[in-house]
Design an enzyme around this catalytic site. Structure first.
Site, PDB file in Angstrom:
ATOM      1  N   HIS A  83       0.923  -1.201  -0.082  1.00  0.00           N
ATOM      2  CA  HIS A  83       0.146  -0.112  -0.015  1.00  0.00           C
ATOM      3  C   HIS A  83       0.665   1.437   0.018  1.00  0.00           C
ATOM      4  O   HIS A  83       0.345   2.424  -0.457  1.00  0.00           O
ATOM      5  CB  HIS A  83      -0.877  -0.004   1.313  1.00  0.00           C
ATOM      6  CG  HIS A  83      -2.061  -1.103   1.223  1.00  0.00           C
ATOM      7  ND1 HIS A  83      -3.373  -0.801   0.723  1.00  0.00           N
ATOM      8  CD2 HIS A  83      -1.848  -2.386   1.183  1.00  0.00           C
ATOM      9  CE1 HIS A  83      -4.209  -1.856   0.760  1.00  0.00           C
ATOM     10  NE2 HIS A  83      -3.216  -2.901   1.161  1.00  0.00           N
ATOM     11  N   ASP A 123       3.484   9.331  -0.375  1.00  0.00           N
ATOM     12  CA  ASP A 123       2.061   8.732  -0.014  1.00  0.00           C
ATOM     13  C   ASP A 123       2.018   7.464  -1.143  1.00  0.00           C
ATOM     14  O   ASP A 123       2.343   7.979  -2.286  1.00  0.00           O
ATOM     15  CB  ASP A 123       0.971   9.594  -0.034  1.00  0.00           C
ATOM     16  CG  ASP A 123      -0.060   9.178   0.948  1.00  0.00           C
ATOM     17  OD1 ASP A 123      -0.084   8.044   1.276  1.00  0.00           O
ATOM     18  OD2 ASP A 123      -0.698  10.226   1.386  1.00  0.00           O
TER      19      ASP A 123
HETATM   20  O1  F6P Z   1      -0.547   1.729   4.115  1.00  0.00           O
HETATM   21  C1  F6P Z   1      -0.665   2.448   5.457  1.00  0.00           C
HETATM   22  C2  F6P Z   1      -1.860   1.849   6.588  1.00  0.00           C
HETATM   23  O2  F6P Z   1      -1.586   0.501   6.946  1.00  0.00           O
HETATM   24  C3  F6P Z   1      -2.937   1.905   5.844  1.00  0.00           C
HETATM   25  O3  F6P Z   1      -3.451   0.732   5.047  1.00  0.00           O
HETATM   26  C4  F6P Z   1      -3.778   2.328   7.189  1.00  0.00           C
HETATM   27  O4  F6P Z   1      -4.995   2.986   6.815  1.00  0.00           O
HETATM   28  C5  F6P Z   1      -2.918   2.989   7.985  1.00  0.00           C
HETATM   29  O5  F6P Z   1      -1.463   2.700   7.595  1.00  0.00           O
HETATM   30  C6  F6P Z   1      -3.113   2.707   9.708  1.00  0.00           C
HETATM   31  O6  F6P Z   1      -2.146   2.391  10.305  1.00  0.00           O
HETATM   32  P1  F6P Z   1      -2.275   1.733  11.784  1.00  0.00           P
HETATM   33  O7  F6P Z   1      -2.787   0.131  11.263  1.00  0.00           O
HETATM   34  O8  F6P Z   1      -0.756   1.836  12.123  1.00  0.00           O
HETATM   35  O9  F6P Z   1      -3.069   2.518  12.624  1.00  0.00           O
END
Ligand code: F6P
Length: 466
Positions: A160, A367
């Site tokens: 992602h 990003d």
């Molecule tokens: O890719 C980044 C990501 O893992 C997203 O999929 C998600 O919205 C965000 O980070 C949330 O992060 P965490 O699980 O660390 O709260």
């Protein structure tokens, strides 16, 4: 009768609560839930809780034909795997922040161990006919761990986040071990061509892999590489945005903020989002284009995130100081130039905020994609849409050609873009909106899920097994 698709197994670090209604779950989660529902699938991962049990067993639940198998992390795993290697080493590195990346061998070992633990706990739940889809940087080596346990199913991986330039990636001790383990996947997906190219450069020049149009090969192991841009549920944002005008909430907010044009930013509180730089660009704009003073209000919504990682705590303090400084310098009794809010709002509320804002202000320093940019556009009134300011370093800039694309590191350029967005004639706003909407509607989030899964199913292995 059409045959049932193979059962889909999704593995991600975080798994949404099975009780979440679809409408409340994020767009990505909703897309995965759809795909899982179609095949009676299984979703495996962390339940977001931290406990005292060492190597706990997953809890199994079912909802709407989908099985959820989720487990707690022990305090140590949470510290060293999630807060540690995943979010203090890999996250900054993948976002080009070598200056704050923290390297610790113990945390790397824990990261591998947690991937092994997840593989071991998932293993008895797997069927030989499953296809498996792994998400994101937390779980890069899990395919290797599953293979070590004898699993031969097709396994796909989707990153992602960005994949960085080779010079950045090679700063990671053990980078080659980590990337080599990715050859246990059958398919690896990226958000953009640029991320894919960076990955292929790394494979070619650092590992000496053979790169062909169809796949990459290293030591007799082949993987397919593809670009699968994530999209949004455009209809939902269109609908919710259009609701805005009928709301009391909306009338109250308007009364409170007078007849100003709104700029909106919505981001997790994360240094990769470029919030400090954004605030400084806004300050530059207010100073340079003083005719806009009292005529604009900037709302920055930034719910806290990963608060146990020191760099995330620091940025919170810095932003509070910067917002206070801007308001101190420009505010008046009847005008607050910047509203900095550390709260989260529902997707429906955000859509209304977007709809009401003249400018979407999306300027991450890096990003993977950035869905806020797309959500802002989808929530606009097609007859009188706002303008989008978008960082060239967001994956979304590869797809949204109607945005005002800026370099977030340069406050002058960004401040000029704000003035341009606010002055943009209706006809130009409509043209830009139409072209962005065509891209957004042509690639909605369900298409992303379907395309990746189809690509994984279609892979024909030249060898009997991985
Ligand atoms: O890719 C980044 C990501 O893992 C997203 O999929 C998600 O919205 C965000 O980070 C949330 O992060 P965490 O699980 O660390 O709260």
């Amino acid at each position: 009768m059409p045959s049932r698709p193979p059962r889909l197994v999704v593995i991600s670090n975080r798994v949404p609560n099975p009780g979440d209604k679809k409408a409340q779950a994020g767009g990505l989660a909703a897309a995965l839930l759809d795909a899982l529902g179609d095949s009676g699938g299984l979703w495996f991962g962390w339940n977001g809780k931290v406990g005292n049990v060492y190597r706990p067993d997953p809890t199994i639940g079912e909802q709407a034909g989908i099985t959820f198998a989720t487990m707690e992390l022990s305090r140590r795993d949470y510290n060293e795997y999630y807060n540690g290697f995943a979010n203090r080493t890999l996250w900054p590195l993948l976002h080009y922040r070598l200056d704050i990346a923290y390297f610790d061998r113990q945390q790397y070992s824990r990261y591998i161990e947690v991937n092994r633990l997840f593989a071991e706990k998932l293993s008895p739940l797997l069927r030989t006919t499953d296809i498996i889809w792994v998400h994101d940087y937390h779980l890069i080596p899990i395919a290797a761990e599953l293979r070590a346990l004898g699993h031969k199913q097709k396994i796909g991986f989707f990153l992602h986040t960005p994949f960085p330039a080779t010079e950045i990636m090679t700063a990671l001790p053990n980078h080659d071990q980590l990337v080599r383990s990715m050859f246990d996947y059958d398919l690896i997906g990226f958000q953009t061509e640029k991320h894919k190219r960076a990955f292929l450069d790394y494979l070619r020049y650092e590992l000496g892999a053979e790169v062909t149009a169809k796949h990459v090969e290293l030591d007799g192991r082949r993987v397919r590489i593809g670009v699968f841009p994530v999209g949004i549920d455009a209809d939902q944002f269109k609908r919710n945005g259009a609701d805005a005008e009928s709301l009391v909430w909306h009338r109250n907010l308007r009364r409170q903020h007078g007849d100003t044009d709104w700029l909106i930013g919505v981001d997790r509180l994360d240094y990769s989002k470029g919030l400090i730089e954004r605030f400084r660009s806004y300050e530059r704009f207010l100073a340079k284009y003083s005719e806009f003073q009292r005529k604009v209000t900037f709302f920055q919504i930034a719910p806290p995130s990963r608060a146990e990682v020191p760099e995330y705590r620091e940025i919170r303090h810095e932003l509070e100081a910067e917002a206070g400084h801007i308001n101190g310098r420009f505010a008046d009794l009847d005008w607050v130039p910047i509203n900095y809010i550390n709260k989260s709002y529902s997707r429906a509320q955000l859509a209304r905020f977007y709809h009401e804002s003249r400018v979407g202000f999306v300027t991450p320093l890096r990003d993977g994609m950035n869905l806020v940019a797309m959500e802002y556009v989808a929530a606009q009134n097609p007859q009188d849409p706002g303008a989008l300011i978008l960082s060239r370093f967001a994956g979304a800039a590869e797809y949204l050609d109607g945005a005002l694309v800026v370099n977030p590191f340069g406050p002058d350029g960004v401040s000029d873009a704000i003035a341009m967005a606010l002055d943009m004639p209706l006809e130009e706003r409509r043209e830009r909106y139409d072209s962005m909407m065509a891209a957004i509607e042509g690639n909605d989030v369900r298409k992303w899920g379907r395309t990746f899964i189809q690509a994984l199913i279609k892979i024909r292995r030249d060898r009997a097994a991985k």
